[in-house]
Motif scaffolding. Sequence first.
Motif, mmCIF file in Angstrom:
data_model
loop_
_atom_site.group_PDB
_atom_site.id
_atom_site.type_symbol
_atom_site.label_atom_id
_atom_site.label_comp_id
_atom_site.label_asym_id
_atom_site.label_seq_id
_atom_site.Cartn_x
_atom_site.Cartn_y
_atom_site.Cartn_z
ATOM 1 N N LEU A 148 0.828 -1.209 0.000
ATOM 2 C CA LEU A 148 0.000 0.000 0.000
ATOM 3 C C LEU A 148 0.863 1.260 0.000
ATOM 4 O O LEU A 148 0.596 2.211 -0.737
ATOM 5 N N HIS A 149 1.902 1.277 0.838
ATOM 6 C CA HIS A 149 2.796 2.434 0.895
ATOM 7 C C HIS A 149 3.403 2.700 -0.475
ATOM 8 O O HIS A 149 3.508 3.844 -0.911
ATOM 9 N N ARG A 150 3.807 1.633 -1.147
ATOM 10 C CA ARG A 150 4.426 1.800 -2.461
ATOM 11 C C ARG A 150 3.437 2.413 -3.442
ATOM 12 O O ARG A 150 3.779 3.292 -4.228
ATOM 13 N N GLY A 151 2.197 1.951 -3.406
ATOM 14 C CA GLY A 151 1.186 2.489 -4.313
ATOM 15 C C GLY A 151 0.822 3.932 -4.004
ATOM 16 O O GLY A 151 0.567 4.730 -4.913
ATOM 17 N N LEU A 152 0.817 4.279 -2.726
ATOM 18 C CA LEU A 152 0.432 5.626 -2.321
ATOM 19 C C LEU A 152 1.558 6.630 -2.527
ATOM 20 O O LEU A 152 1.313 7.811 -2.757
ATOM 21 N N GLY A 153 2.804 6.166 -2.408
ATOM 22 C CA GLY A 153 3.947 7.058 -2.617
ATOM 23 C C GLY A 153 4.015 8.196 -1.606
ATOM 24 O O GLY A 153 4.320 9.327 -1.956
ATOM 25 N N THR A 154 3.744 7.896 -0.331
ATOM 26 C CA THR A 154 3.783 8.923 0.711
ATOM 27 C C THR A 154 5.115 8.831 1.453
ATOM 28 O O THR A 154 5.300 7.953 2.289
ATOM 29 N N PRO A 155 6.068 9.719 1.170
ATOM 30 C CA PRO A 155 7.420 9.562 1.710
ATOM 31 C C PRO A 155 7.510 9.646 3.221
ATOM 32 O O PRO A 155 8.367 9.012 3.830
ATOM 33 N N HIS A 156 6.608 10.394 3.866
ATOM 34 C CA HIS A 156 6.733 10.577 5.307
ATOM 35 C C HIS A 156 6.385 9.328 6.100
ATOM 36 O O HIS A 156 6.763 9.209 7.259
ATOM 37 N N ALA A 223 26.707 -3.479 2.261
ATOM 38 C CA ALA A 223 25.303 -3.729 1.951
ATOM 39 C C ALA A 223 24.443 -2.514 2.303
ATOM 40 O O ALA A 223 23.513 -2.164 1.562
ATOM 41 N N ARG A 224 24.783 -1.878 3.406
ATOM 42 C CA ARG A 224 24.042 -0.682 3.817
ATOM 43 C C ARG A 224 24.221 0.427 2.785
ATOM 44 O O ARG A 224 23.255 1.128 2.431
ATOM 45 N N ALA A 225 25.432 0.614 2.286
ATOM 46 C CA ALA A 225 25.691 1.642 1.284
ATOM 47 C C ALA A 225 24.937 1.337 -0.010
ATOM 48 O O ALA A 225 24.401 2.248 -0.666
ATOM 49 N N ALA A 226 24.877 0.067 -0.379
ATOM 50 C CA ALA A 226 24.144 -0.321 -1.592
ATOM 51 C C ALA A 226 22.660 0.007 -1.448
ATOM 52 O O ALA A 226 22.021 0.506 -2.378
ATOM 53 N N GLY A 227 22.105 -0.255 -0.273
ATOM 54 C CA GLY A 227 20.707 0.080 -0.032
ATOM 55 C C GLY A 227 20.468 1.575 -0.040
ATOM 56 O O GLY A 227 19.442 2.054 -0.515
ATOM 57 N N GLY A 228 21.444 2.328 0.470
ATOM 58 C CA GLY A 228 21.312 3.775 0.516
ATOM 59 C C GLY A 228 21.290 4.426 -0.851
ATOM 60 O O GLY A 228 20.828 5.561 -0.997
ATOM 61 N N ALA A 229 21.787 3.719 -1.859
ATOM 62 C CA ALA A 229 21.784 4.255 -3.225
ATOM 63 C C ALA A 229 20.446 4.030 -3.926
ATOM 64 O O ALA A 229 20.229 4.531 -5.029
ATOM 65 N N LEU A 230 19.535 3.278 -3.293
ATOM 66 C CA LEU A 230 18.241 2.973 -3.891
ATOM 67 C C LEU A 230 17.186 3.954 -3.417
ATOM 68 O O LEU A 230 17.225 4.450 -2.292
ATOM 69 N N SER A 231 16.218 4.217 -4.267
ATOM 70 C CA SER A 231 15.072 5.028 -3.868
ATOM 71 C C SER A 231 14.142 4.179 -3.011
ATOM 72 O O SER A 231 14.210 2.940 -3.051
ATOM 73 N N PRO A 232 13.260 4.814 -2.229
ATOM 74 C CA PRO A 232 12.299 4.021 -1.450
ATOM 75 C C PRO A 232 11.485 3.070 -2.323
ATOM 76 O O PRO A 232 11.238 1.928 -1.939
ATOM 77 N N ASP A 233 11.077 3.528 -3.501
ATOM 78 C CA ASP A 233 10.289 2.671 -4.372
ATOM 79 C C ASP A 233 11.104 1.462 -4.831
ATOM 80 O O ASP A 233 10.596 0.338 -4.908
ATOM 81 N N GLN A 234 12.383 1.676 -5.125
ATOM 82 C CA GLN A 234 13.235 0.572 -5.578
ATOM 83 C C GLN A 234 13.424 -0.483 -4.493
ATOM 84 O O GLN A 234 13.339 -1.684 -4.767
ATOM 85 N N ILE A 235 13.668 -0.042 -3.253
ATOM 86 C CA ILE A 235 13.890 -1.016 -2.186
ATOM 87 C C ILE A 235 12.596 -1.755 -1.851
ATOM 88 O O ILE A 235 12.593 -2.964 -1.593
ATOM 89 N N LEU A 236 11.457 -1.038 -1.889
ATOM 90 C CA LEU A 236 10.178 -1.693 -1.637
ATOM 91 C C LEU A 236 9.893 -2.728 -2.725
ATOM 92 O O LEU A 236 9.459 -3.851 -2.435
ATOM 93 N N ALA A 237 10.157 -2.354 -3.977
ATOM 94 C CA ALA A 237 9.936 -3.299 -5.078
ATOM 95 C C ALA A 237 10.827 -4.514 -4.932
ATOM 96 O O ALA A 237 10.401 -5.657 -5.157
ATOM 97 N N GLU A 238 12.077 -4.308 -4.546
ATOM 98 C CA GLU A 238 13.035 -5.411 -4.372
ATOM 99 C C GLU A 238 12.569 -6.369 -3.289
ATOM 100 O O GLU A 238 12.575 -7.594 -3.473
#
Length: 243
Positions: A148-156, A223-238
Amino acid sequence: GLVGAGTLAQFGGDLERADALGAEVLHLFRALGDTGRIAETLFVLGGTAQMQGRHDQSIAYHEEIVALCRERGDEHGIQRPLTSLGMIALQFGDYARARVLLEEALAIAQRYDDRWARAITLTQLGQAELATGNVARAEALINEGAALHRGLGTPHTIPWCLEGLAGVAVARMEWERAARIAGALDAIRAQLGPSFPPAHPAGYRDAIAATREALGKAHFEAARAAGGALSPDQILAEVLASQ
């Protein structure tokens, strides 16, 4: 109006301004006896107090909203304050109370098809289940909230979602995934500022410590740095694609 300005100040991280505007408006609406507007203003004040760590005051504000809305017969109106009260109970380790409050809030969100409220409440309830070792239900709830968060795209609200996903990964001993999620969470929190603390700070600290120990410092940081390079949508999709 001023309530909207207070909400914008709150989400923008200007909590002192949000508090001042809320107090000014609350005095006005109390004088007018406008219970609907009183409830709206109390929610802004309650959220601001919660973000500032003034939990007793936040509880009082949210409990007043619940009482006002019950008197008005406004069932939907009690959903958000119930969720906030559940979040505070979670932060204080009162998981039984958190579960009761959040279960009621979730049922209301489902009855009114309130997707935004359902996403937040699912994530918080999942945290309560995770804290008590109910990993399977926690995973189901948090994954549903994440979709749901991914679909809504609410960053906060995404940081709470990512926190829950990291906790599930740790419970499943999926250490690299947990570290990648933590990196993405660090990145979005750096953008949003300190106004939205972890839903379950103690649990998240323990999860990160366990992940660092399991991976070793160098592997964890990579691994933490690799995750930090992703957008919230990318990490949620992954994460959701791997379920």
